[in-house]
Design an enzyme around this catalytic site. Structure first.
Site, short mmCIF file in Angstrom:
data_model
loop_
_atom_site.label_atom_id
_atom_site.label_comp_id
_atom_site.label_asym_id
_atom_site.label_seq_id
_atom_site.Cartn_x
_atom_site.Cartn_y
_atom_site.Cartn_z
N SER A 10 0.79 -1.01 -0.02
CA SER A 10 0.06 0.11 -0.02
C SER A 10 0.80 1.32 0.14
O SER A 10 0.63 2.38 0.56
CB SER A 10 -0.91 0.11 1.10
OG SER A 10 -0.10 -0.17 2.23
N GLY A 11 2.08 1.13 -0.71
CA GLY A 11 2.82 2.39 -0.60
C GLY A 11 2.68 3.44 -1.75
O GLY A 11 1.45 2.89 -2.57
N ALA A 13 3.73 3.43 -5.17
CA ALA A 13 3.58 2.54 -6.36
C ALA A 13 2.05 2.11 -6.29
O ALA A 13 1.40 2.10 -7.39
CB ALA A 13 4.57 1.62 -6.63
N LYS A 32 0.16 -6.31 4.87
CA LYS A 32 0.27 -7.29 5.91
C LYS A 32 0.00 -6.55 7.25
O LYS A 32 0.07 -6.87 8.16
CB LYS A 32 1.52 -8.03 6.01
CG LYS A 32 2.66 -7.25 6.23
CD LYS A 32 3.85 -8.23 6.20
CE LYS A 32 5.23 -7.42 6.10
NZ LYS A 32 6.47 -8.45 6.34
N SER A 40 6.94 4.24 2.27
CA SER A 40 6.63 5.25 1.31
C SER A 40 5.86 6.68 2.28
O SER A 40 6.55 7.78 2.31
CB SER A 40 5.48 5.29 0.11
OG SER A 40 5.73 4.36 -0.61
N GLY A 45 12.74 12.22 2.83
CA GLY A 45 13.57 13.02 1.54
C GLY A 45 12.22 13.24 0.71
O GLY A 45 11.24 12.44 0.92
N GLU A 111 20.06 17.38 -2.68
CA GLU A 111 20.64 16.00 -1.93
C GLU A 111 21.85 15.56 -2.52
O GLU A 111 22.26 15.88 -3.54
CB GLU A 111 19.61 15.17 -1.91
CG GLU A 111 18.50 15.40 -0.65
CD GLU A 111 17.15 14.60 -0.75
OE1 GLU A 111 17.23 13.56 -1.35
OE2 GLU A 111 16.33 14.77 0.14
N HIS A 227 21.89 3.98 3.62
CA HIS A 227 21.86 5.23 3.96
C HIS A 227 23.03 5.75 4.96
O HIS A 227 23.09 5.15 5.93
CB HIS A 227 20.45 5.88 4.63
CG HIS A 227 20.28 7.20 4.38
ND1 HIS A 227 20.93 8.20 4.98
CD2 HIS A 227 19.41 7.90 3.40
CE1 HIS A 227 20.31 9.44 4.73
NE2 HIS A 227 19.63 9.25 3.75
N ARG A 273 25.61 8.13 -2.07
CA ARG A 273 25.40 7.52 -0.67
C ARG A 273 26.65 6.42 -0.31
O ARG A 273 26.96 6.28 0.74
CB ARG A 273 24.16 6.92 -0.75
CG ARG A 273 22.99 8.05 -0.71
CD ARG A 273 21.72 7.34 -0.27
NE ARG A 273 21.18 8.60 -0.08
CZ ARG A 273 19.54 8.66 -0.20
NH1 ARG A 273 19.09 7.43 -0.34
NH2 ARG A 273 18.91 9.97 -0.07
N HIS A 330 18.75 0.80 3.43
CA HIS A 330 17.90 1.59 3.30
C HIS A 330 16.92 1.39 1.69
O HIS A 330 15.75 1.84 1.97
CB HIS A 330 18.39 3.29 2.90
CG HIS A 330 17.77 4.40 2.54
ND1 HIS A 330 16.81 4.60 3.72
CD2 HIS A 330 17.34 5.26 1.77
CE1 HIS A 330 16.10 5.90 3.04
NE2 HIS A 330 16.66 6.37 2.19
N GLU A 354 9.66 -0.33 -5.33
CA GLU A 354 11.18 -0.76 -4.73
C GLU A 354 11.02 -2.36 -4.91
O GLU A 354 12.16 -3.07 -5.22
CB GLU A 354 11.47 -0.59 -3.33
CG GLU A 354 12.65 -0.74 -2.91
CD GLU A 354 12.87 -0.41 -1.51
OE1 GLU A 354 12.01 0.48 -0.92
OE2 GLU A 354 13.86 -0.63 -0.76
N ARG A 365 20.92 4.01 -6.12
CA ARG A 365 19.89 4.93 -6.42
C ARG A 365 20.18 6.31 -6.09
O ARG A 365 20.77 6.38 -4.96
CB ARG A 365 18.45 4.66 -5.74
CG ARG A 365 17.40 5.58 -5.90
CD ARG A 365 16.09 4.76 -4.84
NE ARG A 365 16.74 5.07 -3.59
CZ ARG A 365 16.50 5.97 -2.89
NH1 ARG A 365 15.47 7.11 -3.22
NH2 ARG A 365 16.83 5.91 -1.56
N LEU A 371 10.51 7.79 -4.75
CA LEU A 371 8.79 8.03 -4.52
C LEU A 371 8.44 8.45 -6.32
O LEU A 371 7.57 8.04 -6.58
CB LEU A 371 8.81 9.58 -3.95
CG LEU A 371 8.72 9.09 -2.16
CD1 LEU A 371 8.68 10.43 -1.51
CD2 LEU A 371 8.05 8.09 -1.52
C1 SIN Z 1 16.74 11.08 2.60
O1 SIN Z 1 16.01 12.02 2.83
O2 SIN Z 1 18.02 11.18 2.74
C2 SIN Z 1 16.08 9.86 1.89
C3 SIN Z 1 15.67 10.30 0.80
C4 SIN Z 1 15.95 9.26 -0.16
O3 SIN Z 1 16.11 8.22 0.08
O4 SIN Z 1 15.60 9.33 -1.47
#
Ligand code: SIN
Length: 530
Positions: A10-11, A13, A32, A40, A45, A111, A227, A273, A330, A354, A365, A371
């Site tokens: 239910s995210g 996508a 679940k 999500s 971010g 970012e 992350h 990252r 992450h 994902e 990524r 998102l």
């Molecule tokens: C974050 O806010 O650092 C995560 C954003 C992301 O993973 O796209």
């Protein structure tokens, strides 16, 4: 009569797909836990999109390719960026309350590994929550939600050619069956296979293990993104500290005040990252604490209310200006191999978000592209299914002749032990001896035998154990197989990217085991069914 379409998860996508399906479908969403318990929803971010006059599609594409070390399906990256921008504009037009500047313009942040400010946020650091609320509001009563049922087995038609339904297990242990002309997996990633993670505890890759058991191909499983900055208190990670904090000027320092990224990469604290996570990990291994120094950031509490609250709950005073951090799992770049519409290699089965490996993230990524992926590929699948001729299949399923998996075997599996082993042996840094040892351990626990045994009689906890050990085994096999370092897959025994691994995809299936495919898209087209 309307056709059933079953979406598991239910995210973003899942909800984007449900919103764009035409009225000819009866949409059933199974999750679940509760419908808002998704990664999500908790995404701090934002969403990366080309929304400013200074930005260009080409620039976002290049940043995506560079972060993922050119291990992408380039055509899919182009769709992600171009269609993604349109999808984000549509969301804003529908009333999404995005963060704005005083002059009313979009407040676009920066970012890691982006060369332009292009990250859209809502509520400072509560983007996922606002987006999901918006999508749920748009969905209204168009979909039926079935919450707290664990989907655990895909059901095949009598001729074994199509997936036609899914079995779930309720909280009380009852097995239920749901049938549909299309079954979509949108179950998110595998973050909680690791002890340090930004993910919800439920995120262990149910969809990936289910698809594998049903015969679908999986790809890129060696690519797990860590992350760099999870809040780290008393040896435990407590939640994400968004990259946006570094985007606004925060700096990583060790306990002696040294700026640890100063000479590690030209982009310093905003390097990709895997580079930042690796550097923090190395520093922690030297028994030095690492902090995110936020002393030069103004209005931190207003700008980052979610992070402020996470710190408060964990007993960290943000006014000290130093937030203790460690890297944690992450995002999963690998997943169920799909084509440009989300079709897997099994008829009737689809994957988006994902859970899927759609070729857009490569080996790592780019921040805030996830998102975006959910929005783009949720809609792409809807457009495809809306144009699909109606299918009405019999609900006769193939007889399950498999042996029931013995609960006694499962008693030997310890999830805490597994998570620890994942971090130590298949974590940020990998090498042959540790990976071999992990696979030997899983073999001694008979994990390979689980794949073809029936799960109906097991409890939810036991089924989740099976999924976790299955995914661990597949990820370790891929990580051992890829004898190079690329993006998030870092091998200390093969520290360089290697030309002979370029465009090589490691693919798993029950029928064929592990094999290598050259080029994502070319091969995918030939093997994915209509
Ligand atoms: C974050 O806010 O650092 C995560 C954003 C992301 O993973 O796209």
């Amino acid at each position: 009569m309307k056709e059933n379409i079953i979406i598991i998860g239910s995210g973003i996508a899942a909800l984007q797909l449900a919103n764009h399906l035409s009225d000819r479908y009866n949409v059933i969403i199974i999750t679940k836990s509760a419908k808002k318990t998704s990664n999500s929803y908790k995404a701090q971010g934002g969403i990366a999109a080309v929304l400013s006059p200074e930005d260009r599609y080409e620039s976002h594409i290049q940043d995506t390719l560079m972060a993922g070390r050119y291990h992408h399906a380039n055509e899919e990256v182009e769709k992600l960026v171009k269609e993604g921008t349109q999808a984000v504009k549509a969301l804003i037009a529908s009333g999404l309350p995005v963060d704005r500047l005083e002059n009313g313009g979009l407040d676009l942040g920066l970012e890691g590994a982006h060369h332009v400010n292009r990250i859209l946020h809502c509520g400072g650091d509560a983007t996922g929550k606002y987006v999901i609320e918006q999508l749920l509001m748009q969905l209204g009563k168009k979909a039926t939600f079935i919450e707290h049922e664990l989907a655990f087995e895909l059901m095949l038609s009598l001729d074994k050619q199509h997936v036609i339904g899914v079995k779930t297990k309720s909280k009380s242990g009852e097995v239920k069956q749901y049938f549909g002309s299309h079954i979509v997996l949108a179950t998110g990633g595998i973050g909680s296979l690791y002890p340090y993670t930004s993910n919800h505890a439920e995120l262990i890759g149910d969809g990936i293990a289910m698809a594998y058991r049903a015969g679908a191909e999986l790809a890129d499983l060696e690519f797990v993104q860590f992350h760099p900055t999870l809040l780290f208190v008393n040896g435990r990670t407590k939640g994400l500290i968004s990259e946006a904090v570094r985007g606004e000027g925060a700096i990583l320092v060790d306990e002696d005040g040294n700026k640890i990224m100063a000479h590690a990469h030209p982009l310093k604290d905003l390097a990709p990252r895997h580079v930042v996570a690796h550097k923090i990990y190395q520093t922690l291994k030297q028994q030095k604490k690492v902090f995110l120094d936020i002393r030069n950031l103004e209005h931190f509490e207003e700008r980052f209310p979610t992070i402020t609250e996470i710190c408060r709950q964990s007993g960290i005073d943000i006014h000290s200006g130093l937030l203790p951090v460690a890297p944690g799992s992450h995002f999963f770049m690998g997943g169920i191999l799909v084509d440009t519409f989300g079709r897997t290699t099994v008829h009737g089965l689809y994957a988006i978000g994902e859970t899927a490996c759609s070729g857009v993230h490569g080996a790592n990524r780019l921040a805030s592209n996830s998102l975006l992926e959910g929005l783009v590929f949720g809609k792409r699948l809807a457009v495809f299914l809306n144009s699909h001729a109606p299918v009405h299949r019999s609900h006769d399923i193939v007889e399950d002749k498999r042996q029931p998996l013995s609960s006694k075997l499962l008693d030997r599996l310890n999830m805490v032990e597994l998570k620890k082993a994942m971090m130590e042996r298949i974590g940020i840094i990998r090498e042959e001896t540790a990976l071999q040892a992990h696979l030997e351990w899983l073999k001694s626990l008979n994990v390979n035998e689980f794949f073809q045994q029936s799960l109906d009689h097991l409890s939810r906890e036991e089924i989740e154990k099976v999924f976790m050990f299955t995914n661990s085994c597949l990820i370790a096999q891929s990580a051992l197989f890829r004898t190079e370092s690329r993006g998030a897959h870092i091998r200390s025994d093969y520290p360089e990217e290697r030309g002979d691994w370029k465009d090589q995809y490691i693919v798993h299936s029950i029928a064929k085991g592990i094999r290598i495919r050259r080029g994502f898209h070319e091969q995918n087209q030939t093997s994915v069914h209509a």
